[in-house]
Scaffold this active site. Sequence first.
Site, PDB file in Angstrom:
ATOM      1  CG  ASP A   1      41.066  35.839  14.996  1.00  0.00           C
ATOM      2  OD1 ASP A   1      39.787  36.056  15.390  1.00  0.00           O
ATOM      3  OD2 ASP A   1      41.895  36.478  15.534  1.00  0.00           O
TER       4      ASP A   1
ATOM      5  CD  GLU B   1      33.515  37.484  14.129  1.00  0.00           C
ATOM      6  OE1 GLU B   1      34.322  38.209  13.111  1.00  0.00           O
ATOM      7  OE2 GLU B   1      34.357  37.293  14.971  1.00  0.00           O
TER       8      GLU B   1
ATOM      9  CG  ASP C   1      39.003  40.151  20.077  1.00  0.00           C
ATOM     10  OD1 ASP C   1      39.335  38.799  20.151  1.00  0.00           O
ATOM     11  OD2 ASP C   1      39.250  40.664  19.075  1.00  0.00           O
TER      12      ASP C   1
END
Length: 560
Positions: free
Chosen positions: A236, A239, A310
């Site tokens: 998770d 980025e 998300d």
Amino acid sequence: GQHQAGVWNYRGVSVDLSQENTEIAVPLLVSSNGYGIFWNNTSRTRFNNRFVHSLYIESEVADVIDYYFFYGPAMDRIVADYRELTGAPPLYGQWAYGFWQCKNKYESQAELLGVAQRYRELHIPVDDIVQDWFWWNHKGEFVWNSKYPDPKAMIDELHAAHFHLMISVWPFYDRGTPIYDEFDRNGWFIDRLKVAGFHPLGMALYDATNPAARKRYWEEMNRALFSIGADAWWLDTIEPETEGQERNILLGHKLAIGSGDRFANLYPLLTAQGVYEGQRAASDAKRVFILGRSAFAGAQRYGVTAWSGDILSDWLAYRRQIPAGLNYSLSGMPYWTTDIGGFIIGNPDDPGYRELFIRWFQYGAFCPIFRVHGTRTTNQNELWSYGPQAQQILVSFDKLRYRLMPYIYSVAWMTTHDHYTPMRPLIMDFAGDRQARDVGDQFLFGPAILVNPVTDPGATSRRLYLPTAHWYDFWSGAPVEGGRAIEAAAPLERIPLYVRAGSILPLGPAIEYTGEKPADPIELRVYRGAAGHFTLYEDEGDTYHYEQGQYATIALDWNE
């Protein structure tokens, strides 16, 4: 790449490539004129076609202009060229193509095991369950908190019930832990982010561009998780996390590999590399599966499935995922999924949200990876959480996914062996059909099944385009002629599905998890009207023995 503006065709549009939550940068442009351009640059980039007679490509940092030109003219040839350059996707364990149960988040060992047990008691097909974040005491320190008193016993119990477990892992570290001190002492944190930045004071981001840091990162995952049986990795915020600020978090920082501005888009590729190579070195008995919130060119070779981040739990967000996923697929990246139902925030007691969840789930059943996730007002996100009517519909599509497993696993083999793309925009198979080019809300799932998601609330039908071919209604078997738009029935319990003439579609028996029983008998559905071919693929379901040729293929041909 993958973007959230709802755009299918980027002709006449400009798009920024910078890794962010919900935005994935892959600098491959594909044209309906039969060519592709891979822009070999890892800094922030813009593809600008606002004036349709001109294409401007610019990156913030470069020593030279560096790009590759691929001539197809078929889209599959362009994707194959891209993967020959950047790497072929390995095959996942067969279990990974089944249904994944997830929510934000399971709070304890007892809750997670209880959910798994109920799925088996209700005989609802499922292969995977997911432990989201904060199973730890401190970020970066892979120590289970007190709500998970015996994680190895938990994983053993899941395995005994034929579940696989995916665990969320973050690249951030809390100050004041021994692992933080070790990374800090060795200079394995990104410059200045260890003491400042938008994150709370003292939280640090490990430098995935440093090979030693990547190795140590995996060593802790191996010690605490893989060695006790964890099956898959949820990487998770890779980025890395940019929520709360406009600019990419790496900008202006020094990395081991060089300037953060120069390598701003590279982080998700390198952190996935460390995990993939680490697990491959530790064992060949279990295939690597990585779910990442971002990706970059080449991530497919490390077993990465990206998801769309998300996103909101509303109809607009759902509608926009379809062109987002199709563009990602055309960027040469075969494995992609969404949070079915959206991440922020759904109410399972609201009839309107139940309808949205059903429609999203029907679409998700034909995505390369089939996974529910999200934050819910009731803290429930299992298939029984949405009422008896919804449960019946949801389970029917879940069971269909499992009946299609011989087809899906064979398509997965085509993806690994032949550079195939499982989630296929219509332009890939109907490039000569000008109307099909502009369709960004329908797709082929493998070579046979035309999927037409329903994205409007209250709809009982949907307008769709049938490309030029002979088709059959999947539900009734009725023949339908293509090359035209139709109004297709779409009651809540089904979405329009069509099968192309010449298709050979293998369906297996009803199962509750992959590997429960051999795929016997196989029901072969032959859709007449054109000659057809399909290769049925079988192997032991896991391990990397297929790389040494330990698999079987069965060629199936239909001569009209």
